[in-house]
Design an enzyme around this catalytic site. Sequence first.
Site, mmCIF file in Angstrom:
data_model
loop_
_atom_site.group_PDB
_atom_site.id
_atom_site.type_symbol
_atom_site.label_atom_id
_atom_site.label_comp_id
_atom_site.label_asym_id
_atom_site.label_seq_id
_atom_site.Cartn_x
_atom_site.Cartn_y
_atom_site.Cartn_z
ATOM 1 N N TYR A 288 3.275 5.110 6.017
ATOM 2 C CA TYR A 288 2.357 5.529 4.950
ATOM 3 C C TYR A 288 1.444 6.475 4.883
ATOM 4 C CZ TYR A 288 5.084 0.938 3.311
ATOM 5 O OH TYR A 288 6.134 0.357 3.233
ATOM 6 N N LYS B 272 6.994 2.528 -19.381
ATOM 7 C CA LYS B 272 6.414 3.216 -19.426
ATOM 8 C C LYS B 272 6.730 4.622 -19.702
ATOM 9 C CE LYS B 272 4.884 4.603 -14.512
ATOM 10 N NZ LYS B 272 3.135 3.722 -13.776
ATOM 11 N N GLN C 282 -3.720 -2.352 -13.837
ATOM 12 C CA GLN C 282 -2.461 -2.787 -13.641
ATOM 13 C C GLN C 282 -2.540 -4.191 -12.656
ATOM 14 O OE1 GLN C 282 -0.576 0.461 -11.246
ATOM 15 N NE2 GLN C 282 1.061 -0.178 -12.263
ATOM 16 N N THR D 205 0.734 -0.951 -0.266
ATOM 17 C CA THR D 205 -0.020 0.317 0.244
ATOM 18 C C THR D 205 1.319 1.761 -0.046
ATOM 19 O OG1 THR D 205 -0.263 -0.462 2.179
ATOM 20 C CG2 THR D 205 -1.918 -1.140 1.137
ATOM 21 N N TRP D 206 2.397 0.884 0.096
ATOM 22 C CA TRP D 206 3.645 2.308 -0.543
ATOM 23 C C TRP D 206 3.107 2.403 -1.155
ATOM 24 C CZ3 TRP D 206 8.459 2.565 -3.095
ATOM 25 C CH2 TRP D 206 9.132 3.797 -2.527
ATOM 26 N N LEU E 245 8.822 -4.161 -9.272
ATOM 27 C CA LEU E 245 9.382 -2.908 -10.670
ATOM 28 C C LEU E 245 9.456 -1.426 -10.282
ATOM 29 C CD1 LEU E 245 5.813 -3.502 -12.085
ATOM 30 C CD2 LEU E 245 7.618 -4.620 -12.981
#
Length: 336
Positions: free
Chosen positions: A63, A227, A302, A29-30, A219
Amino acid sequence: RESTGRGTGMKYRNLGKSGLRVSCLGLGTWLTFGSQISDETAEDVLTVAYEHGVNLFDTAEVYAAGKAERTLGNILKSKGWRRSSYVITTKIFWGGQAETERGLSRKHIIEGLRGSLERLQLGYVDIVFANRSDPNCPMEEIVRAMTYVINQGLALYWGTSRWGAAEIMEAYSMARQFNLIPPVCEQAEHHLFQREKVEMQLPELYHKIGVGSVTWYPLPCGLITSKYDGRVPDTCRASIKGYQWLKDKVQSEDGKKQQAKVMDLLPVAHQLGCTVAQLAIAWCLRSEGVSSVLLGVSSAEQLMEHLGALQVLSQLTPQTVMEIDGLLGNKPHSKK
């Protein structure tokens, strides 16, 4: 040791050598929950993840200054899923402005975790992580406090995040010496351009003391989604206020070199009929001792693409892995 979930195609592995079964792809959830994405999107993402067999959801007290935990807690509450059907992990270190609200003192571990549970609206987390090592705090105090929160039922397991192998070993020795509870896993950054720790140091800890790895950043902030082609689009994280460091990283010399390497992987991905992102995630899953790879996504679409990495994993033959290593040219070598 790996099993496949009925109907979802998700694969499950033990968390280190503990008995806890976690989905080999987890959801982090970062940068997303409570900040970059709306609560509605967060709910979509979590729902799609859960329905596709993801059972590991990771957050931290720091976070979005606690908003990530609140958002996650609200969604879990509204969904009403059985608490026994998913694994929640949070991380303690940066809890607030006061001197006593950060670090790994017994005080902050206990108060920080209680604060997290309140925001999550949960009675316990499955795993509490020390979000980095604390040079100001004796190791014995940390291990005793972690043992205490587990014995109190506030957490079921504990782990470390961004600790060195020697520190993890020290915590383990402390636990054995004083009959306390040792950590079960280390959360570490691991991707095509960051390999040393997860591929060289952690497998040894896994064999010796049973500490597994949960890895994040497969990633590195979209570097590997193709992208970016040297520019930073307006819609992506790197152009959001407060993420200048990310923009700098992408546009740095290293960032540009890494993007070129990513382009070299396109033919390999093409051969396997997948995207470079799927290839990069599957590649992270092949490392020994890796229990789960955490995904950070900003939409359900995604997430679906990233979950497709599971199909790629079975196609990663030793030959393909050698080919990728050849293209990357950064395979870590043992010091022996």
